[in-house]
Design a protein around this motif. Structure first.
Motif, PDB file in Angstrom:
ATOM      1  N   THR A 114     -51.612 -39.911   4.388  1.00 42.67           N
ATOM      2  CA  THR A 114     -50.365 -40.026   5.148  1.00 42.67           C
ATOM      3  C   THR A 114     -50.547 -39.536   6.575  1.00 42.67           C
ATOM      4  O   THR A 114     -50.132 -40.203   7.523  1.00 42.67           O
ATOM      5  N   SER A 115     -51.171 -38.388   6.747  1.00 44.22           N
ATOM      6  CA  SER A 115     -51.238 -37.851   8.116  1.00 44.22           C
ATOM      7  C   SER A 115     -52.212 -38.642   8.993  1.00 44.22           C
ATOM      8  O   SER A 115     -51.955 -38.814  10.186  1.00 44.22           O
ATOM      9  N   ASN A 126     -52.855 -41.916   8.656  1.00 42.14           N
ATOM     10  CA  ASN A 126     -52.184 -43.184   8.956  1.00 42.14           C
ATOM     11  C   ASN A 126     -51.019 -43.015   9.927  1.00 42.14           C
ATOM     12  O   ASN A 126     -50.777 -43.872  10.766  1.00 42.14           O
ATOM     13  N   GLN A 127     -50.324 -41.885   9.837  1.00 44.12           N
ATOM     14  CA  GLN A 127     -49.188 -41.666  10.743  1.00 44.12           C
ATOM     15  C   GLN A 127     -49.610 -41.198  12.130  1.00 44.12           C
ATOM     16  O   GLN A 127     -49.086 -41.636  13.137  1.00 44.12           O
ATOM     17  N   ASN A 128     -50.562 -40.257  12.174  1.00 46.15           N
ATOM     18  CA  ASN A 128     -50.859 -39.599  13.457  1.00 46.15           C
ATOM     19  C   ASN A 128     -52.079 -40.160  14.175  1.00 46.15           C
ATOM     20  O   ASN A 128     -52.206 -39.995  15.388  1.00 46.15           O
ATOM     21  N   LYS A 174     -54.475 -46.359  11.365  1.00 44.03           N
ATOM     22  CA  LYS A 174     -54.334 -46.910  10.015  1.00 44.03           C
ATOM     23  C   LYS A 174     -55.719 -47.229   9.456  1.00 44.03           C
ATOM     24  O   LYS A 174     -56.485 -47.972  10.055  1.00 44.03           O
ATOM     25  N   ARG A 176     -57.454 -41.417  17.498  1.00 48.77           N
ATOM     26  CA  ARG A 176     -56.091 -41.533  18.037  1.00 48.77           C
ATOM     27  C   ARG A 176     -56.131 -42.043  19.487  1.00 48.77           C
ATOM     28  O   ARG A 176     -55.187 -42.675  19.959  1.00 48.77           O
TER      29      ARG A 176
END
Ligand code: SAH
Length: 233
Positions: free
Chosen positions: A8-9, A11-13, A16, A63
């Motif tokens: 989750t983290s 893919n979110q931050n 993907k 990122r």
């Protein structure tokens, strides 16, 4: 951080990634922790911490940077971090460099076992490798190797003009940068951005320093390590 929290983290931050990639990263963690019992490869042995400090942290540059198709050098990779998670998660061509033979041996066996066609490991000192591989890489990246004023001389000579040196730092990153500004300029670099992040669970600070190579590095750099250390630029 359990596996779901990592998925989750990231893919979110960060970016993907496919679920197959997360399975491979989990396998990398298990092998590294297992092998650690023999070789003492990393200080972090507990799974929840490993996912956050070794895997999530290694992926953080994604990122900000798209490594696909780029040549990337990980200087002082140790047990293969951030280089192995980056090789597993991207289509970048990753070279992992360390001066310790047993660590490179371990990385080579992981590259083999995972069939990573986009990764290779080399045992050499960065300052020596740098003399014969000047201006060769789109990205040179390093985590937890040396203070930035020293690290810059190890890394910047190998960055292509137009490429980037990425220093992955903790909370003291800004202070290290204050001490390294002169060195970075002398070596042909220019600080483009300072990216601030926080690890999701521990809330530890992470600073990703983005340095662009704007002109060729003078051939007199890198100097011998002793000189770099005693008289940093
Ligand atoms: N990047 C790893 C850090 C491992 S510790 C991680 O984040 O987990 C630092 C590593 O840098 C050690 O494995 C050490 O062998 C290597 N190292 C230090 N100075 C070096 C140099 N000049 N050339 C190549 N490797 C170096």
């Amino acid at each position: 951080m359990n596996k779901n929290e990592l998925v989750t983290s990231v893919n979110q931050n960060i970016t993907k990634l496919d679920s197959i990639v997360f399975d491979l990263l989990e396998k990398l963690m298990n092998i590294t922790i297992e092998t650690n019992e023999k070789f003492n490869l990393t200080a972090i042995k507990e799974e929840d911490k490993f996912r956050e400090l070794m895997i999530y942290d290694s992926l953080l540059p994604l990122r900000y940077f798209d490594l696909d198709g780029k040549s990337v050098l990980d200087v002082g990779t140790g047990a293969g971090f951030p280089g192995l998670p980056l090789a597993i998660s991207t289509r970048g061509n990753i070279t992992l460099l360390d001066s310790t033979n047993k660590k490179i041996g371990h990385i080579c066996s992981i590259i083999d076992e995972f069939g990573l066609k986009n990764a290779k490991a080399i045992c050499a000192r960065a300052e020596e490798y740098g003399r014969s591989n000047r201006e060769q890489f789109d990205y040179v990246i390093a985590r937890a190797v040396a203070p930035l004023n020293i690290l810059a001389e190890l890394c910047l000579p190998m960055v292509k003009v137009g490429g980037f040196f990425i220093a992955m730092k903790g909370s003291n990153g800004q202070e290290e940068l204050d001490e390294a500004n002169k060195a970075i300029e002398k070596l042909g670099g220019k600080v483009i951005a300072i990216h601030n992040d926080e690890l999701p669970i521990s809330k530890e600070a992470r600073i990703t320093i983005e340095i662009k190579k704007i002109k060729e590095t003078n051939k007199k750099y890198p100097r011998d390590y002793k000189e770099i250390k005693v008289k940093p630029l």
